[in-house]
Scaffold this active site. Structure first.
Site, PDB file in Angstrom:
ATOM      1  N   GLY A  85      52.942 -53.520  13.462  1.00 43.50           N
ATOM      2  CA  GLY A  85      53.435 -52.174  13.173  1.00 43.50           C
ATOM      3  C   GLY A  85      53.081 -51.694  11.779  1.00 43.50           C
ATOM      4  N   GLY A  87      50.598 -49.821  11.053  1.00 43.32           N
ATOM      5  CA  GLY A  87      49.892 -48.537  11.055  1.00 43.32           C
ATOM      6  C   GLY A  87      48.392 -48.642  11.188  1.00 43.32           C
ATOM      7  N   SER A  88      47.924 -49.598  11.998  1.00 40.63           N
ATOM      8  CA  SER A  88      46.472 -49.765  12.115  1.00 40.63           C
ATOM      9  C   SER A  88      45.807 -48.551  12.779  1.00 40.63           C
ATOM     10  CB  SER A  88      46.140 -51.035  12.887  1.00 40.63           C
ATOM     11  OG  SER A  88      46.704 -50.985  14.167  1.00 40.63           O
ATOM     12  N   SER A  89      46.512 -47.889  13.703  1.00 40.66           N
ATOM     13  CA  SER A  89      45.893 -46.746  14.389  1.00 40.66           C
ATOM     14  C   SER A  89      45.654 -45.583  13.430  1.00 40.66           C
ATOM     15  CB  SER A  89      46.765 -46.255  15.543  1.00 40.66           C
ATOM     16  OG  SER A  89      46.986 -47.297  16.435  1.00 40.66           O
ATOM     17  N   ALA A  91      45.372 -45.812  10.245  1.00 37.00           N
ATOM     18  CA  ALA A  91      44.368 -46.226   9.257  1.00 37.00           C
ATOM     19  C   ALA A  91      42.970 -46.075   9.842  1.00 37.00           C
ATOM     20  CB  ALA A  91      44.636 -47.666   8.813  1.00 37.00           C
ATOM     21  N   ASP A 132      52.599 -42.097   8.672  1.00 39.30           N
ATOM     22  CA  ASP A 132      51.625 -43.193   8.608  1.00 39.30           C
ATOM     23  C   ASP A 132      50.225 -42.664   8.287  1.00 39.30           C
ATOM     24  OD1 ASP A 132      51.757 -41.851  11.037  1.00 39.30           O
ATOM     25  OD2 ASP A 132      51.865 -43.641  12.283  1.00 39.30           O
TER      26      ASP A 132
HETATM   27  O1  PMV Z   1      56.948 -47.903  14.426  1.00 38.24           O
HETATM   28  P1  PMV Z   1      56.271 -47.291  13.245  1.00 38.24           P
HETATM   29  O2  PMV Z   1      56.067 -48.268  12.144  1.00 38.24           O
HETATM   30  O3  PMV Z   1      55.027 -46.579  13.595  1.00 38.24           O
HETATM   31  O4  PMV Z   1      57.267 -46.204  12.641  1.00 38.24           O
HETATM   32  C1  PMV Z   1      57.758 -45.139  13.412  1.00 38.24           C
HETATM   33  C2  PMV Z   1      58.626 -44.242  12.564  1.00 38.24           C
HETATM   34  C3  PMV Z   1      59.250 -43.081  13.302  1.00 38.24           C
HETATM   35  O5  PMV Z   1      59.973 -42.313  12.340  1.00 38.24           O
HETATM   36  C4  PMV Z   1      60.229 -43.571  14.359  1.00 38.24           C
HETATM   37  C5  PMV Z   1      58.210 -42.200  13.982  1.00 38.24           C
HETATM   38  C6  PMV Z   1      57.430 -41.295  13.060  1.00 38.24           C
HETATM   39  O6  PMV Z   1      56.340 -40.877  13.475  1.00 38.24           O
HETATM   40  O7  PMV Z   1      57.880 -40.969  11.957  1.00 38.24           O
END
Ligand code: PMV
Length: 300
Positions: A85, A87-89, A91, A132
């Protein structure tokens, strides 16, 4: 001509879920990077090495539709896994768009890159705040408002973070849908939770800039309580958080959508190794990263 770019992953510090509903969040870029190369070629080809093809293809077609592309480009991506989790996508989308922007001489600025990258993520995923994407493009530590309405870089010191991976892959889209259901069923109650998260995110913004880790830790604990109320925590996350807290962490919380992935703890130098040992002892995996990493860039 060949262009190589790289873009960082991210960790959500404060404000997850609430940020999808117009509240602010704090995110920091981390030093695990995706690398993308783009080269003039006879035909279009993509060598993914593990990246999600949907994001790469959507990035290419959005760039083509907006700015045009020559017929042939050889694209190649490599980098960290989507498992934890980080954020590879986003990136990979940032890296692809920056590479195409350089290869075609369009030289898009960060805001233009952000807008196209955010559209790309929404095209594939349907929903998301774009935090992200902002981390991948701007890097550093950001105060961020949904859709990039505010992207404010914060001058902060490196944060003394410990990251504990649960071993459980979280499904961000499903968790956002669960929270949306809750919002529909109890709009006032959930709205109050978001407002409380927004308030503590504002406090954290100030305290992070001051480097007041004790106070930031306490705010993490409060944020975690609200995430629990939203129903997105998980036993494994809770046990890693408890292990960190009972070994002297200033504070600890889940990071991201919840339901798995990672927790983060803020520690003093003195307590770091006790916290890391406790997390490992109960089956968590400590991931060593540095925050405040640079945003997407051309690699020479
Ligand atoms: O699961 P992650 O690390 O991609 O985080 C999601 C965070 C959320 O607030 C639930 C969704 C978003 O796009 O902000």
């Amino acid at each position: 001509m060949k262009i190589t770019t790289s873009a960082p992953g991210k960790i959500m510090l404060f404000g997850e879920h609430a940020v999808v509903y117009g509240r602010p969040c704090l995110v920091t870029a981390i030093d695990t990077r995706v690398t993308v190369s783009a080269e003039d070629a006879e035909a279009m080809s993509v060598d993914l090495s593990g990246a999600d093809p949907r994001f790469v293809n959507a990035a290419v077609s959005n760039f083509r539709d907006t700015y045009g592309l020559p017929k042939g480009i050889a694209l190649k991506t490599s980098g960290f896994s989507s498992q934890m989790g980080f954020g590879s996508s986003s990136a990979v989308v940032a890296g692809v768009l920056q590479a195409l922007s350089e290869l075609t001489g369009k030289k898009l600025d960060n805001k233009k890159l952000f807008d196209l990258a955010y559209k790309t993520v929404l095209d594939v995923q349907g929903k998301g705040s774009g935090f992200d994407v902002a981390a991948a493009i701007y890097g550093g530590t950001l105060y961020f408002m949904t859709g990039g309405k505010i992207i404010e870089p914060l001058a902060v010191k490196d944060m003394p973070l410990v990251i504990g991976y649960t071993g459980v892959k979280a499904d961000t889209v499903t968790l956002m849908a669960q929270v949306a259901e809750k919002m529909k069923a109890q709009p006032e109650r959930v709205g109050r939770i978001y407002d409380a998260i927004a308030k503590l995110t504002e406090d954290a913004k100030v305290k992070i800039k001051e480097g007041d880790w004790e106070r930031v830790g306490r705010l993490m604990d409060f944020n975690q309580e609200y995430l629990r109320d939203l129903g997105v925590s998980l036993e494994k996350l809770e046990s890693l958080i408890l292990a960190a807290k009972s070994n002297g962490a200033y504070g600890a919380k889940l990071s991201g959508a919840g339901g798995g992935d990672c927790m983060i703890a803020l520690v003093s130098d003195k307590n770091r190794s006790a916290v890391e040992t406790a997390i490992t002892a109960i089956g968590g995996q400590v991931i060593h990263i540095k925050n405040n990493a640079a945003g997407v860039r051309v690699e020479l």
